[in-house]
Design a protein around this motif. Structure first.
Motif, mmCIF file in Angstrom:
data_model
loop_
_atom_site.group_PDB
_atom_site.id
_atom_site.type_symbol
_atom_site.label_atom_id
_atom_site.label_comp_id
_atom_site.label_asym_id
_atom_site.label_seq_id
_atom_site.Cartn_x
_atom_site.Cartn_y
_atom_site.Cartn_z
ATOM 1 N N SER A 61 0.838 -1.190 0.000
ATOM 2 C CA SER A 61 0.000 0.000 0.000
ATOM 3 C C SER A 61 0.880 1.250 0.000
ATOM 4 N N ALA A 62 0.565 2.174 -0.898
ATOM 5 C CA ALA A 62 1.274 3.453 -0.987
ATOM 6 C C ALA A 62 0.224 4.564 -0.877
ATOM 7 N N PRO A 63 0.650 5.791 -0.606
ATOM 8 C CA PRO A 63 -0.324 6.882 -0.452
ATOM 9 C C PRO A 63 -1.194 7.119 -1.689
ATOM 10 N N ASP A 64 -0.675 6.800 -2.873
ATOM 11 C CA ASP A 64 -1.407 7.085 -4.104
ATOM 12 C C ASP A 64 -1.809 5.842 -4.890
ATOM 13 N N GLY A 65 -1.783 4.677 -4.263
ATOM 14 C CA GLY A 65 -2.176 3.458 -4.954
ATOM 15 C C GLY A 65 -1.628 2.228 -4.271
ATOM 16 N N PHE A 66 -1.613 1.139 -5.016
ATOM 17 C CA PHE A 66 -1.142 -0.150 -4.513
ATOM 18 C C PHE A 66 -0.244 -0.790 -5.550
ATOM 19 N N ILE A 67 0.613 -1.673 -5.073
ATOM 20 C CA ILE A 67 1.411 -2.503 -5.975
ATOM 21 C C ILE A 67 1.230 -3.946 -5.533
ATOM 22 N N GLN A 68 0.801 -4.798 -6.468
ATOM 23 C CA GLN A 68 0.777 -6.224 -6.196
ATOM 24 C C GLN A 68 2.141 -6.767 -6.600
ATOM 25 N N LEU A 69 2.897 -7.180 -5.606
ATOM 26 C CA LEU A 69 4.229 -7.720 -5.847
ATOM 27 C C LEU A 69 4.108 -9.199 -6.140
ATOM 28 N N LEU A 70 4.883 -9.671 -7.112
ATOM 29 C CA LEU A 70 4.867 -11.079 -7.513
ATOM 30 C C LEU A 70 6.264 -11.656 -7.363
ATOM 31 N N PRO A 71 6.377 -12.982 -7.297
ATOM 32 C CA PRO A 71 7.695 -13.606 -7.102
ATOM 33 C C PRO A 71 8.730 -13.115 -8.101
ATOM 34 N N ASP A 73 10.116 -10.083 -7.911
ATOM 35 C CA ASP A 73 10.213 -8.632 -7.745
ATOM 36 C C ASP A 73 11.148 -8.334 -6.583
ATOM 37 N N GLU A 74 11.921 -7.266 -6.687
ATOM 38 C CA GLU A 74 12.891 -6.934 -5.644
ATOM 39 C C GLU A 74 12.238 -6.626 -4.295
ATOM 40 N N LEU A 75 10.971 -6.264 -4.283
ATOM 41 C CA LEU A 75 10.279 -5.968 -3.029
ATOM 42 C C LEU A 75 9.462 -7.146 -2.496
ATOM 43 N N TYR A 76 9.412 -8.240 -3.254
ATOM 44 C CA TYR A 76 8.633 -9.410 -2.834
ATOM 45 C C TYR A 76 9.277 -10.033 -1.593
ATOM 46 N N PRO A 77 8.490 -10.316 -0.544
ATOM 47 C CA PRO A 77 9.081 -10.867 0.689
ATOM 48 C C PRO A 77 9.635 -12.270 0.497
ATOM 49 N N GLU A 78 10.652 -12.608 1.286
ATOM 50 C CA GLU A 78 11.247 -13.942 1.204
ATOM 51 C C GLU A 78 10.281 -15.023 1.654
ATOM 52 N N ASP A 79 9.423 -14.699 2.622
ATOM 53 C CA ASP A 79 8.493 -15.674 3.175
ATOM 54 C C ASP A 79 7.070 -15.108 3.098
ATOM 55 N N TYR A 82 1.211 -17.300 2.493
ATOM 56 C CA TYR A 82 0.398 -18.046 1.536
ATOM 57 C C TYR A 82 -1.010 -18.334 2.043
ATOM 58 N N THR A 83 -1.217 -18.333 3.340
ATOM 59 C CA THR A 83 -2.514 -18.720 3.901
ATOM 60 C C THR A 83 -3.348 -17.540 4.379
ATOM 61 N N GLY A 84 -2.754 -16.398 4.577
ATOM 62 C CA GLY A 84 -3.460 -15.243 5.096
ATOM 63 C C GLY A 84 -3.548 -15.224 6.610
ATOM 64 N N GLU A 85 -2.956 -16.212 7.254
ATOM 65 C CA GLU A 85 -3.020 -16.312 8.715
ATOM 66 C C GLU A 85 -2.195 -15.240 9.419
ATOM 67 N N LYS A 86 -1.091 -14.832 8.807
ATOM 68 C CA LYS A 86 -0.205 -13.849 9.442
ATOM 69 C C LYS A 86 -0.742 -12.429 9.324
ATOM 70 N N LYS A 87 -1.637 -12.225 8.367
ATOM 71 C CA LYS A 87 -2.237 -10.906 8.134
ATOM 72 C C LYS A 87 -1.186 -9.799 7.993
ATOM 73 N N ILE A 88 -0.177 -10.092 7.196
ATOM 74 C CA ILE A 88 0.895 -9.128 6.951
ATOM 75 C C ILE A 88 0.387 -8.050 5.999
ATOM 76 N N ILE A 89 0.541 -6.809 6.395
ATOM 77 C CA ILE A 89 0.173 -5.681 5.540
ATOM 78 C C ILE A 89 1.433 -4.871 5.289
ATOM 79 N N MET A 90 1.844 -4.805 4.038
ATOM 80 C CA MET A 90 3.010 -4.005 3.689
ATOM 81 C C MET A 90 2.537 -2.614 3.279
ATOM 82 N N SER A 91 3.225 -1.602 3.774
ATOM 83 C CA SER A 91 2.877 -0.236 3.377
ATOM 84 C C SER A 91 4.144 0.611 3.332
ATOM 85 N N THR A 92 4.026 1.730 2.653
ATOM 86 C CA THR A 92 5.140 2.646 2.513
ATOM 87 C C THR A 92 4.604 4.071 2.454
#
Length: 146
Positions: A61-71, A73-79, A82-92
């Motif tokens: 999430s960014a102030p002016d939109g969103f980016i869906q990162l895919l495997p 991509d330099e910003l794609y997390p290492e882990d 996959y299940t949604g259990e961690k409820k990780i929200i990335m923002s900048t």
């Protein structure tokens, strides 16, 4: 129902006649590599035994939109979650434009609003797959470093 080529469907999305979610936009951009169903079938048959990769888009999430990162991509997390259990929200706090200008390795869908999508890919696809054509539904130009 209306039969459309992938490019026609993208044009209809741009003109806001129809809407489809970002994963389908990505696939339509991928299908634009083929000029006929026969060409697509030949590619699919030749590639079928190569394998596939499990994907989970990660939303940034960014102030002016969103980016869906895919495997890849330099910003794609290492882990990725996959299940949604961690409820990780990335923002900048950075704007999408700044993230695109600073970036070098892209595999992402940029979402400015519901009808303003863009696919940016400059990585090699795995398993002999084919990358989508880089298309966008607005006039922004992030290609200076692609």
């Amino acid at each position: 129902f209306q039969w459309s080529s992938p490019l026609e469907a993208i044009e209809r999305l741009k003109s806001q006649e129809i809407w489809f979610p970002p994963p389908q936009f990505y696939e339509f951009c991928r299908l634009c590599n083929f000029s006929s169903l026969e060409e697509l079938q030949k590619f699919s048959s030749a590639r079928a035994l190569e394998g596939c990769e499990r994907w989970m888009p990660v939303m940034l999430s960014a102030p002016d939109g969103f980016i869906q990162l895919l495997p890849g991509d330099e910003l794609y997390p290492e882990d990725p979650d996959y299940t949604g259990e961690k409820k990780i929200i990335m923002s900048t706090d950075k704007k999408v434009e700044d993230l695109m200008k600073e970036g070098r390795i892209f595999h992402r869908i940029v979402i400015k609003n519901i009808n303003n999508l863009a696919v940016y890919v400059n990585i090699q696809a795995k398993y002999k797959h084919i990358n989508p054509l880089m298309m966008k539904c607005d006039n922004s130009d992030y290609n200076s470093r692609l």
